[in-house]
Scaffold this active site. Structure first.
Site, PDB file in Angstrom:
ATOM      1  N   ASP A 124     -40.625  30.413   7.897  1.00 46.78           N
ATOM      2  CA  ASP A 124     -39.657  29.339   8.102  1.00 46.78           C
ATOM      3  C   ASP A 124     -39.417  28.603   6.788  1.00 46.78           C
ATOM      4  O   ASP A 124     -40.364  28.298   6.064  1.00 46.78           O
ATOM      5  CB  ASP A 124     -40.164  28.379   9.175  1.00 46.78           C
ATOM      6  CG  ASP A 124     -39.036  27.521   9.726  1.00 46.78           C
ATOM      7  OD1 ASP A 124     -37.858  27.915   9.607  1.00 46.78           O
ATOM      8  OD2 ASP A 124     -39.337  26.441  10.272  1.00 46.78           O
ATOM      9  N   HIS A 131     -31.232  17.539   5.501  1.00 43.44           N
ATOM     10  CA  HIS A 131     -32.506  17.433   6.218  1.00 43.44           C
ATOM     11  C   HIS A 131     -33.633  17.067   5.249  1.00 43.44           C
ATOM     12  O   HIS A 131     -34.417  16.148   5.507  1.00 43.44           O
ATOM     13  CB  HIS A 131     -32.832  18.747   6.933  1.00 43.44           C
ATOM     14  CG  HIS A 131     -34.192  18.766   7.558  1.00 43.44           C
ATOM     15  ND1 HIS A 131     -34.512  17.987   8.647  1.00 43.44           N
ATOM     16  CD2 HIS A 131     -35.331  19.442   7.232  1.00 43.44           C
ATOM     17  CE1 HIS A 131     -35.788  18.197   8.978  1.00 43.44           C
ATOM     18  NE2 HIS A 131     -36.310  19.075   8.132  1.00 43.44           N
ATOM     19  N   GLU A 199     -32.147  25.328  14.085  1.00 40.43           N
ATOM     20  CA  GLU A 199     -32.114  26.281  12.976  1.00 40.43           C
ATOM     21  C   GLU A 199     -31.374  27.551  13.382  1.00 40.43           C
ATOM     22  O   GLU A 199     -31.117  27.791  14.561  1.00 40.43           O
ATOM     23  CB  GLU A 199     -33.539  26.678  12.553  1.00 40.43           C
ATOM     24  CG  GLU A 199     -34.430  25.500  12.202  1.00 40.43           C
ATOM     25  CD  GLU A 199     -35.743  25.899  11.545  1.00 40.43           C
ATOM     26  OE1 GLU A 199     -35.817  27.013  10.987  1.00 40.43           O
ATOM     27  OE2 GLU A 199     -36.681  25.083  11.588  1.00 40.43           O
ATOM     28  N   ASP A 229     -37.370  25.409  16.266  1.00 42.55           N
ATOM     29  CA  ASP A 229     -38.741  25.375  15.753  1.00 42.55           C
ATOM     30  C   ASP A 229     -39.393  24.078  16.245  1.00 42.55           C
ATOM     31  O   ASP A 229     -39.399  23.061  15.557  1.00 42.55           O
ATOM     32  CB  ASP A 229     -38.681  25.435  14.217  1.00 42.55           C
ATOM     33  CG  ASP A 229     -40.051  25.513  13.588  1.00 42.55           C
ATOM     34  OD1 ASP A 229     -40.951  26.112  14.197  1.00 42.55           O
ATOM     35  OD2 ASP A 229     -40.212  24.964  12.478  1.00 42.55           O
ATOM     36  N   ARG A 233     -44.539  16.004  15.320  1.00 40.57           N
ATOM     37  CA  ARG A 233     -44.488  15.204  14.077  1.00 40.57           C
ATOM     38  C   ARG A 233     -45.782  14.476  13.780  1.00 40.57           C
ATOM     39  O   ARG A 233     -46.141  14.277  12.614  1.00 40.57           O
ATOM     40  CB  ARG A 233     -43.341  14.194  14.154  1.00 40.57           C
ATOM     41  CG  ARG A 233     -41.974  14.800  14.378  1.00 40.57           C
ATOM     42  CD  ARG A 233     -41.615  15.757  13.273  1.00 40.57           C
ATOM     43  NE  ARG A 233     -40.311  16.372  13.522  1.00 40.57           N
ATOM     44  CZ  ARG A 233     -39.861  17.430  12.852  1.00 40.57           C
ATOM     45  NH1 ARG A 233     -40.609  17.976  11.901  1.00 40.57           N
ATOM     46  NH2 ARG A 233     -38.693  17.939  13.114  1.00 40.57           N
ATOM     47  N   GLN A 236     -48.278  16.960  12.525  1.00 40.35           N
ATOM     48  CA  GLN A 236     -47.804  17.359  11.188  1.00 40.35           C
ATOM     49  C   GLN A 236     -48.166  16.314  10.126  1.00 40.35           C
ATOM     50  O   GLN A 236     -48.641  16.652   9.042  1.00 40.35           O
ATOM     51  CB  GLN A 236     -46.284  17.559  11.250  1.00 40.35           C
ATOM     52  CG  GLN A 236     -45.658  18.125   9.989  1.00 40.35           C
ATOM     53  CD  GLN A 236     -44.139  18.315  10.147  1.00 40.35           C
ATOM     54  OE1 GLN A 236     -43.591  18.151  11.244  1.00 40.35           O
ATOM     55  NE2 GLN A 236     -43.473  18.662   9.082  1.00 40.35           N
ATOM     56  N   GLU A 359     -34.960  12.742  12.576  1.00 38.38           N
ATOM     57  CA  GLU A 359     -33.867  12.164  11.786  1.00 38.38           C
ATOM     58  C   GLU A 359     -32.913  11.348  12.655  1.00 38.38           C
ATOM     59  O   GLU A 359     -32.455  10.284  12.256  1.00 38.38           O
ATOM     60  CB  GLU A 359     -33.067  13.271  11.099  1.00 38.38           C
ATOM     61  CG  GLU A 359     -33.846  14.054  10.071  1.00 38.38           C
ATOM     62  CD  GLU A 359     -33.156  15.389   9.794  1.00 38.38           C
ATOM     63  OE1 GLU A 359     -32.277  15.426   8.931  1.00 38.38           O
ATOM     64  OE2 GLU A 359     -33.508  16.388  10.464  1.00 38.38           O
TER      65      GLU A 359
HETATM   66 CA    CA Z   1     -38.646  24.436  10.769  1.00 36.35          CA
END
Ligand code: CA
Length: 412
Positions: A124, A131, A199, A229, A233, A236, A359
């Site tokens: 990816d 973005h 995506e 995907d 968050r 992450q 976002e």
């Molecule tokens: Ca991605």
């Protein structure tokens, strides 16, 4: 702009169908008791290509009888073109084979759709300027929005082929290690900031064993799917330094059930945007290798109407899939048939053209209105749906839906 290629199947001539004769996408379906088999979508029907190869009307060495598109992709560009031209003949309005074809048409609403190919490996990227700028601004401030390498390299990470699922597969909210900015110690629990990433995925149709050029990479790409995907968050934010995303993006990645071939998208090619710094020669494109494909995301809470929460276009990418693939091989990394190359989240310049809830809600600070409430991130029971279309003169080439419902995290 190109015109509709008319078919004797009326529903394929509708300006609203995803599947005119110009498209001829590759999918795997089952209807009744049959095992999953290769088919192409035409209007409201699926044409059973397994049956056509069995009856001798198509001859591809049995590749269309394998229940996956990998064997057919391995055959190469000449056979890709031969199937497309043969099907265009069979289904074109002047076809004299209608009586032979009709028994092999299955109504789409009577069919279940399956994973169209075996994913060899999944990589990816992170190649949309808006973005990367949005995420960088949120995490590092507007002065350092883009990492210093970003305008020179299509950045990517190696993902997991095992987690790629077909549209319609439910996605279970993941548990993970979480640590908020004001917490001293991490804890283990369900992600509270579960998100989408809108995506496109490119599918490698020919193998390579060493570095290949951007032009060779373009020619090796068989087709494209919509790709979501799914990303946690909060997992992450704690885990990603310094090796990038890991468990945050290992739960699931959904793809559309139809592979739209590069040949079907040929009429919609468009160049990547103006370079802000000159690329190293090995990344230069000799001709336009991106596509003009309108994309949207819908969110429907359980039992509620869907709200379209984003609308963007694949042409917003700074790097094409061909550039990404060429870069991926630059170290000598071999590529296999069935490798899946994710574009990275596709965001446009406006607030309404952002490809992730991170976002759209600006890190949760600006929740958006939807039917029955507001959203910053995904809640249990929500169904997220991606759609994509390239638009010709009186027709469109679509991917079908890429959809998934979020189920609650298991109780521990
Ligand atoms: Ca991605």
């Amino acid at each position: 702009m190109t015109d509709l290629v008319r078919s004797w199947i009326d529903s394929a001539n509708s300006p609203d169908t995803d599947f005119p004769l110009n498209n001829l996408p590759c999918g795997v379906f089952s209807a009744g008791e049959t095992a999953p088999r290769c088919g192409t979508a035409i209007g409201d029907f699926i044409l059973d290509l397994h049956a056509l190869e069995e009856s001798g009307r198509l001859e591809f060495g049995g590749a269309l009888k394998t229940g996956r598109w990998n064997a057919f992709m391995s055959l190469g560009a000449q056979d890709w073109a031969r199937l497309r031209s043969t099907l265009t003949q069979f289904l074109g309005e002047d076809s004299d084979l209608k009586a032979a074809i009709v028994p092999h048409l299955v109504p789409m609403d009577a069919a279940a759709l399956h994973m169209p190919f075996d994913v060899a490996e999944y990589t990816d990227f992170y190649s949309s300027r808006h973005h990367a700028s949005n995420v960088g601004t949120m995490f590092r401030g507007p002065e350092n929005a883009l990492p210093p390498n970003w305008l020179h390299i299509p950045i990517g990470y190696n993902g997991r082929a095992s987690s790629v699922v077909v549209s319609g597969t439910p996605v279970i909210r993941p548990h993970g290690q979480l640590k908020g900015p004001n917490e001293t110690n991490p804890r283990f629990g369900p992600s509270q900031r579960f998100d989408i990433e809108l995506e496109m995925g490119a599918i490698v149709g020919q193998p390579s064993s060493g570095p290949i050029s951007v032009t060779e990479a373009f020619e090796n790409i068989f087709g494209y799917v919509l790709l979501n995907d799914w990303s946690a968050r909060d997992i992450q934010a704690w885990e990603y330094q310094p090796l990038g995303p890991f468990q945050a993006k290992a739960t699931a990645t959904s793809v559309s059930p139809w592979i739209v071939t590069a040949a079907a998208l040929e009429a919609f090619r468009t160049p990547t945007p103006q370079r802000e710094v000159e690329l190293l020669p090995y990344l230069a494109e000799a001709r336009p290798m991106l596509y003009d494909i309108d994309l949207e995301v819908g969110l429907a809470p359980e039992g509620r109407a869907e709200t379209v929460i984003a609308h963007t276009n694949y042409k917003e990418m700074y790097y094409s899939a061909a550039q990404q693939l060429a870069h991926h091989t630059s170290s000598g990394c071999p590529m296999r048939v069935g490798d899946l190359i994710g574009s990275g989240t596709i965001s446009g310049p406006d607030k309404t053209s952002r490809g992730s809830l991170l976002e759209i809600s600006w890190g949760g600070k600006e929740p958006i209105a939807i039917d029955g409430g507001t959203r910053s991130f995904i809640e249990d029971g929500d169904t997220l749906t991606l759609r994509g279309h390239a638009r010709g003169n009186g027709y469109k080439v679509g991917f079908g839906e890429c959809t998934g419902q979020i189920l609650p995290a298991p109780t521990t």
